[in-house]
Design an enzyme around this catalytic site. Structure first.
Site, PDB file in Angstrom:
ATOM      1  N   ARG A 221       0.598  -1.319  -0.144  1.00 28.18           N
ATOM      2  CA  ARG A 221       0.044  -0.034  -0.219  1.00 28.18           C
ATOM      3  C   ARG A 221       0.860   1.041   0.143  1.00 28.18           C
ATOM      4  O   ARG A 221       1.837   0.970   1.023  1.00 28.18           O
ATOM      5  CB  ARG A 221      -1.069  -0.137   1.192  1.00 28.18           C
ATOM      6  N   HIS A 269      -1.400  -0.132  -9.636  1.00 30.88           N
ATOM      7  CA  HIS A 269      -1.931  -1.692  -8.380  1.00 30.88           C
ATOM      8  C   HIS A 269      -1.983  -2.688  -9.349  1.00 30.88           C
ATOM      9  O   HIS A 269      -3.452  -3.322  -9.360  1.00 30.88           O
ATOM     10  CB  HIS A 269      -3.340  -0.832  -8.058  1.00 30.88           C
TER      11      HIS A 269
HETATM   12  P1  NDP Z   1      -0.633 -11.343   5.185  1.00 30.67           P
HETATM   13  O1  NDP Z   1      -1.692 -10.963   6.483  1.00 30.67           O
HETATM   14  O2  NDP Z   1      -0.519 -13.110   5.018  1.00 30.67           O
HETATM   15  O3  NDP Z   1       0.906 -11.061   5.539  1.00 30.67           O
HETATM   16  C1  NDP Z   1       1.059  -9.850   6.458  1.00 30.67           C
HETATM   17  C2  NDP Z   1       2.343 -10.261   6.755  1.00 30.67           C
HETATM   18  O4  NDP Z   1       3.174  -8.703   7.344  1.00 30.67           O
HETATM   19  C3  NDP Z   1       3.048 -11.230   8.009  1.00 30.67           C
HETATM   20  O5  NDP Z   1       4.497 -11.711   7.929  1.00 30.67           O
HETATM   21  C4  NDP Z   1       2.968 -10.465   9.238  1.00 30.67           C
HETATM   22  O6  NDP Z   1       3.922 -10.596  10.433  1.00 30.67           O
HETATM   23  C5  NDP Z   1       3.636  -9.292   8.791  1.00 30.67           C
HETATM   24  N1  NDP Z   1       3.035  -8.066   9.793  1.00 30.67           N
HETATM   25  C6  NDP Z   1       1.909  -7.222   9.362  1.00 30.67           C
HETATM   26  N2  NDP Z   1       2.045  -6.200  10.450  1.00 30.67           N
HETATM   27  C7  NDP Z   1       3.680  -6.239  10.934  1.00 30.67           C
HETATM   28  C8  NDP Z   1       4.440  -5.781  11.852  1.00 30.67           C
HETATM   29  N3  NDP Z   1       3.693  -4.290  12.612  1.00 30.67           N
HETATM   30  N4  NDP Z   1       5.386  -6.241  11.989  1.00 30.67           N
HETATM   31  C9  NDP Z   1       6.227  -6.743  10.421  1.00 30.67           C
HETATM   32  N5  NDP Z   1       5.746  -7.499  10.140  1.00 30.67           N
HETATM   33  C10 NDP Z   1       4.316  -7.526  10.245  1.00 30.67           C
HETATM   34  O7  NDP Z   1      -1.301 -10.613   4.175  1.00 30.67           O
HETATM   35  P2  NDP Z   1      -0.560 -11.414   2.508  1.00 30.67           P
HETATM   36  O8  NDP Z   1       0.467 -11.665   2.036  1.00 30.67           O
HETATM   37  O9  NDP Z   1      -1.511 -12.113   1.466  1.00 30.67           O
HETATM   38  O10 NDP Z   1      -1.000  -9.834   1.664  1.00 30.67           O
HETATM   39  C11 NDP Z   1       0.128  -8.009   2.109  1.00 30.67           C
HETATM   40  C12 NDP Z   1       0.041  -7.227   0.749  1.00 30.67           C
HETATM   41  O11 NDP Z   1      -0.319  -7.341  -0.111  1.00 30.67           O
HETATM   42  C13 NDP Z   1      -2.139  -6.906   1.917  1.00 30.67           C
HETATM   43  O12 NDP Z   1      -2.814  -7.081   3.643  1.00 30.67           O
HETATM   44  C14 NDP Z   1      -2.123  -5.915   0.322  1.00 30.67           C
HETATM   45  O13 NDP Z   1      -1.893  -4.614   1.561  1.00 30.67           O
HETATM   46  C15 NDP Z   1      -1.280  -6.262  -0.174  1.00 30.67           C
HETATM   47  N6  NDP Z   1      -1.287  -6.679  -1.562  1.00 30.67           N
HETATM   48  C16 NDP Z   1      -0.560  -6.218  -2.961  1.00 30.67           C
HETATM   49  C17 NDP Z   1      -1.668  -6.263  -3.740  1.00 30.67           C
HETATM   50  C18 NDP Z   1      -1.289  -5.743  -4.981  1.00 30.67           C
HETATM   51  O14 NDP Z   1      -1.653  -5.767  -6.392  1.00 30.67           O
HETATM   52  N7  NDP Z   1      -0.707  -4.688  -5.129  1.00 30.67           N
HETATM   53  C19 NDP Z   1      -2.535  -7.713  -4.164  1.00 30.67           C
HETATM   54  C20 NDP Z   1      -3.071  -8.263  -2.942  1.00 30.67           C
HETATM   55  C21 NDP Z   1      -2.493  -7.823  -1.850  1.00 30.67           C
HETATM   56  P3  NDP Z   1       3.142 -12.294  10.839  1.00 30.67           P
HETATM   57  O15 NDP Z   1       3.586 -13.265  10.247  1.00 30.67           O
HETATM   58  O16 NDP Z   1       3.866 -12.637  12.272  1.00 30.67           O
HETATM   59  O17 NDP Z   1       1.781 -11.901  10.983  1.00 30.67           O
HETATM   60  C1  OXD Z   2      -5.223  -6.830  -2.234  1.00 28.17           C
HETATM   61  C2  OXD Z   2      -5.156  -5.609  -3.906  1.00 28.17           C
HETATM   62  O1  OXD Z   2      -6.000  -6.060  -1.219  1.00 28.17           O
HETATM   63  O2  OXD Z   2      -6.242  -5.922  -5.085  1.00 28.17           O
HETATM   64  O3  OXD Z   2      -6.489  -7.550  -2.680  1.00 28.17           O
HETATM   65  O4  OXD Z   2      -4.126  -4.874  -3.453  1.00 28.17           O
END
Ligand code: NDP
Ligand code: OXD
Length: 306
Positions: A221, A269
């Site tokens: 994001r 995006h």
């Molecule tokens: P997940 O919830 O599976 O993974 C999130 C990861 O971030 C976990 O490893 C988590 O740690 C870590 N995390 C969260 N908060 C913190 C923190 N404060 N400090 C350190 N680590 C942290 O999410 P996804 O992998 O499914 O997706 C990630 C992001 O990708 C989404 O939230 C979205 O914003 C973005 N996205 C973008 C897209 C695009 O097209 N550009 C498409 C899809 C998603 P822990 O393992 O310990 O919980």
């Molecule tokens: C998602 C995205 O969060 O598309 O899935 O960014």
């Protein structure tokens, strides 16, 4: 069972048809103000009026992995909000990161510029050992990316909130480990959710901890990165480049400085798009499991923000 769909800006018909096919017997309809109360909602960035009106919902199913837009609304306490888990996004993310990483590592931008400007110049081949990659966020998407990059032979570091173990990846956990993670990283891949704890995480101080000649690839994001600090560090040559798929303002305004910067590549995006068939299959499967009283994965922890 009644299922309401609400994704302002999308063309509802194919989604409604897909939901009807995946949930035979369900009454599936598009939301507009005053629509009948439903049992389940399938949504992307719905308005507050939707959350206020749909007071009988048993669960809300988000058509994306990120839930920051959903959590900006007020929802009934205890109402389960469920996100997509992979649903075809992890392989897209891997493709995107490999493309961006190899482009920076092999210097393809410079070679393309040479080609256009009439130069024939062979630079020293890079060494993977000099291009350690750090993946911020080791969830569904970050872990897939970290594994793929490690599989190519790059040194890979990963950072998460709680400790994780991944073959071929040196993992770091928690705020206290962030400095070491950044200092070990030349190519930073951002795959964290946007939460109160991660907003503006990558400011000047933190980006400056990346190795000299560093590269930022933000796929999560826009608000995770302080864009003016990123531009300043590129202009000062501490960072060598950035590939950005997400922005604070989307669509990115036509005259935005990020568009004009010679060392920044942008995409609109699209790093990992929501695939209709895969996502509806996942959501329908989870709705049926939920209705049978079985546990489902992907329920958001609202206090944690993801
Ligand atoms: P997940 O919830 O599976 O993974 C999130 C990861 O971030 C976990 O490893 C988590 O740690 C870590 N995390 C969260 N908060 C913190 C923190 N404060 N400090 C350190 N680590 C942290 O999410 P996804 O992998 O499914 O997706 C990630 C992001 O990708 C989404 O939230 C979205 O914003 C973005 N996205 C973008 C897209 C695009 O097209 N550009 C498409 C899809 C998603 P822990 O393992 O310990 O919980
Ligand atoms: C998602 C995205 O969060 O598309 O899935 O960014």
């Amino acid at each position: 069972m009644r299922v309401v769909y609400c994704a302002p800006g999308s063309r509802p018909d194919p989604w409604l048809a897909g939901l009807r096919a995946a949930l035979p017997g369900a009454d599936v309809y598009d939301w507009s103000p005053g629509a009948a109360p439903a049992d389940h909602a399938v949504v992307w960035a719905p308005p507050q009026a939707f959350a206020d009106e749909q007071s009988s919902l048993r669960a809300v199913w988000n058509l994306g992995a990120g839930v920051d837009a959903l959590l900006r609304l007020r929802w009934r306490d205890g109402l389960p909000l469920v996100r997509l888990e992979d649903a075809g996004m992890a392989s897209q993310m891997v493709e995107y990161v490999l493309h961006a990483l190899l482009r920076h590592y092999r210097g393809f931008d410079a070679y393309e510029r040479d080609g256009r400007e009439g130069r024939w110049l062979q630079r020293r081949p890079p060494r993977r050992s000099e291009w350690p990659v750090g993946v911020l966020g080791l969830g569904v998407l970050g872990a897939a990316v970290a594994r793929a990059v490690a599989g190519l032979g790059f040194p890979v570091h990963g950072w998460s909130r709680t400790p994780r173990t991944l073959d071929g990846v040196k993992t770091h956990a928690g705020d206290a480990a962030l400095g070491d993670f950044l200092a070990a990283t030349r190519v930073l891949v951002v795959l964290l959710p946007l939460t109160d704890a991660t907003r503006n995480l990558l400011d000047r101080g933190r980006l400056a901890q990346l190795q000299r000649g560093g590269v930022v690839i933000n796929l999560a994001r826009g608000a995770l990165v302080v864009e003016s600090d990123l531009i300043a560090l590129l202009d000062e040559d501490h960072l060598a480049g950035a590939t950005l798929d997400v922005f604070r303002d989307e669509p990115l305004p036509a005259d935005h400085p990020l568009r004009r910067h010679a060392r920044i590549a942008i995409t609109p995006h699209i790093a990992a798009q929501t695939l209709r068939e895969d996502s509806l299959a996942q959501i329908a499967g989870k709705i049926l499991a939920f209705e049978r009283g079985e546990p489902v994965t992907g329920i958001i922890d609202r206090a944690r923000g993801y």
